[in-house]
Design a protein around this motif. Sequence first.
Motif, PDB file in Angstrom:
ATOM      1  N   TYR A   1       0.835  -1.207   0.000  1.00 49.92           N
ATOM      2  CA  TYR A   1       0.000   0.000   0.000  1.00 49.92           C
ATOM      3  C   TYR A   1       0.869   1.255   0.000  1.00 49.92           C
ATOM      4  CZ  TYR A   1      -2.813   3.773   1.951  1.00 49.92           C
ATOM      5  OH  TYR A   1      -3.400   4.994   2.172  1.00 49.92           O
TER       6      TYR A   1
ATOM      7  N   ASP B   1       2.517   1.921  -3.356  1.00 48.31           N
ATOM      8  CA  ASP B   1       1.540   2.364  -4.363  1.00 48.31           C
ATOM      9  C   ASP B   1       1.043   3.778  -4.099  1.00 48.31           C
ATOM     10  OD1 ASP B   1       1.711   0.005  -5.711  1.00 48.31           O
ATOM     11  OD2 ASP B   1      -0.161  -0.840  -4.944  1.00 48.31           O
ATOM     12  N   ASN B   2       0.854   4.156  -2.827  1.00 46.60           N
ATOM     13  CA  ASN B   2       0.210   5.429  -2.503  1.00 46.60           C
ATOM     14  C   ASN B   2       1.166   6.522  -2.053  1.00 46.60           C
ATOM     15  OD1 ASN B   2      -2.909   4.966  -2.622  1.00 46.60           O
ATOM     16  ND2 ASN B   2      -2.072   3.124  -1.676  1.00 46.60           N
TER      17      ASN B   2
ATOM     18  N   ASN C   1      -2.850 -11.306  -2.332  1.00 45.58           N
ATOM     19  CA  ASN C   1      -2.457 -10.084  -1.633  1.00 45.58           C
ATOM     20  C   ASN C   1      -1.242 -10.300  -0.743  1.00 45.58           C
ATOM     21  OD1 ASN C   1      -4.490  -8.616  -2.821  1.00 45.58           O
ATOM     22  ND2 ASN C   1      -5.911  -8.841  -1.108  1.00 45.58           N
TER      23      ASN C   1
ATOM     24  N   GLU D   1       2.316  -8.457  -0.942  1.00 44.51           N
ATOM     25  CA  GLU D   1       2.879  -7.827   0.250  1.00 44.51           C
ATOM     26  C   GLU D   1       4.292  -8.339   0.517  1.00 44.51           C
ATOM     27  OE1 GLU D   1       3.108  -5.398   3.676  1.00 44.51           O
ATOM     28  OE2 GLU D   1       1.822  -5.358   1.898  1.00 44.51           O
TER      29      GLU D   1
ATOM     30  N   ASP E   1      -4.786   7.630   5.906  1.00 48.56           N
ATOM     31  CA  ASP E   1      -3.915   7.009   4.903  1.00 48.56           C
ATOM     32  C   ASP E   1      -3.012   5.937   5.496  1.00 48.56           C
ATOM     33  OD1 ASP E   1      -2.192   8.546   6.355  1.00 48.56           O
ATOM     34  OD2 ASP E   1      -1.522   9.818   4.704  1.00 48.56           O
ATOM     35  N   LYS E   2      -3.404   5.384   6.665  1.00 44.64           N
ATOM     36  CA  LYS E   2      -2.749   4.237   7.290  1.00 44.64           C
ATOM     37  C   LYS E   2      -1.366   4.541   7.868  1.00 44.64           C
ATOM     38  CE  LYS E   2      -5.183   0.915   4.352  1.00 44.64           C
ATOM     39  NZ  LYS E   2      -5.073  -0.303   3.534  1.00 44.64           N
TER      40      LYS E   2
ATOM     41  N   GLY F   1      -3.686   7.800  -1.370  1.00 46.21           N
ATOM     42  CA  GLY F   1      -4.449   7.155  -0.302  1.00 46.21           C
ATOM     43  C   GLY F   1      -5.361   8.106   0.423  1.00 46.21           C
TER      44      GLY F   1
END
Length: 515
Positions: free
Chosen positions: A107, A110-111, A159, A163, A345-346, A405
């Motif tokens: 993630y 990508d973000n 996934n 990861e 956005d984690k 994100g």
Amino acid sequence: MIITAFLIYNVINLIYASIIIKKYYEVFIMDALWKNTTDLPDYESLKSNINVDIAIIGGGLAGILTAYKLKEKGLNAVIFEADKICSGTTGYTTGKISLAHGLIYNYLIDNFSLEQAVEYADCNKKAINEYEELINKENIDCEFEKCSSYLYSALYDYNLKEEFKAAKKCNLECEYLEESELPKGIKGAIKYKNQGKFNPLKFVKHIIKDLKIYDHTFIKEFDEQNKLLTTDKGYKVKADKIVFACHYPFVNSPGYYFLRMHQERSYFLICENKKKLKNIYLNVDEKGYSFRSYDKYLLFGGEKHRTGGNKEGYKYNLLREKLKTFDKNYNEVGHYSTQDCMSIDKVPYIGLFSDSLKDIYVLTGFNKWGMTSSMFGSDIIADMISNGLDNKNSIFCPSRFDTKGVAKSAIKEGPYSIKGLSKEFLNIPNTELDKLLLGHGGVVKYNGKKVGVYKDEDGKCYIVSTKCPHLGCELSWNPDEKSWDCPCHGSRFDYMGNIINDPSVENLEFIEKKQ
């Protein structure tokens, strides 16, 4: 002979009764594993106006570590805790010291970018090492153990494989497995090496020895221009610098953290464990099951949901049913729930509270990974305060807003606030007070008004306002915990209307108690 038999009979009954009482008492007290294994000292509350160099709002692990790091640099900080230190999320954590934060690295690449994903990984890696070094240096008896951390899926492995590739790009020590000591039926797992686990409150008990702390000192107001804090008792704290380490900041503007975070609840069982597990585990599927061993106990958790989203209840029963698929003969000795701040956005917010505020800092949005986030976050804040550094180019900088994100999450988050506000003003309940079952709560119509009611087993009704004092969203009844929860920003209140969780700084309006 008859007298002897009678005495033996009564002794047996007394022994049996004592076993039952002991068992009941153990179940009753085991509402949080760490709190039942560690006694932290009590501190006095603030009873006068004071001036301090650095005020830290919040006596959880983040605030305590920040004060500890500042003291190491020769700076004096004072901690102000609304309840008792570590009575919030820190007291209810799993005690995992890990950088295996779910499906995070793919993630982030990508973000954000690969460079920032590596920064995230390196900070968490450093935090794990720092725990080990500090514990060894100070000879802290907190049952720290090195172990591996497993992420696994029972549904699919695509996934997880993505990861795993991302984790390797971030230079993390891990391997992909299809078979392991994990429960049967998994599709795949990532094993991260050189992680850790400990008893967080035993760790805290050591590092607080030389810190200045005020318990039961609820900071209710913040004057940003004068750097002035006011408690609920009216006492003033004047500070040169202020650190918000209070889980969810209660200040809405500037910063606007209520637009950038929500809160989630998770549920845990404490069970006597026949087989001690060396490692720590997290399921990356929807329910997010987590488990680890500690001493003779197993901590098994999951059934996560957004705060305010537990209308049906039965979360503990769902956990019990799931645990039966791993161990049909488990012995539960307690259970508890916890609450975590989830950033949009984690990624945690660590740094200046806002670009418009000088000398005001924040640590929040740890996304359920407060052990490592608190450690490296306290390093960041201590360096910023002592050296005048900024972290504007860091992935953790609170003023970031330019990632993909954020845009995706904002679209998802917005409707919750809109729905919560519209329900408060537009939704009229059909249920009447007398239709509410014993032991249940809900939003009902009473004297022509919408109210929140909990009816206890004796028929007493506790009637409160359904409007959250924070920003006005309609509260939802949580049947598992007998609490009123805000689905917008996560404030929680007991059935009498008293605050349990921030960001609200006001109790609910208590309307009446009715037989």
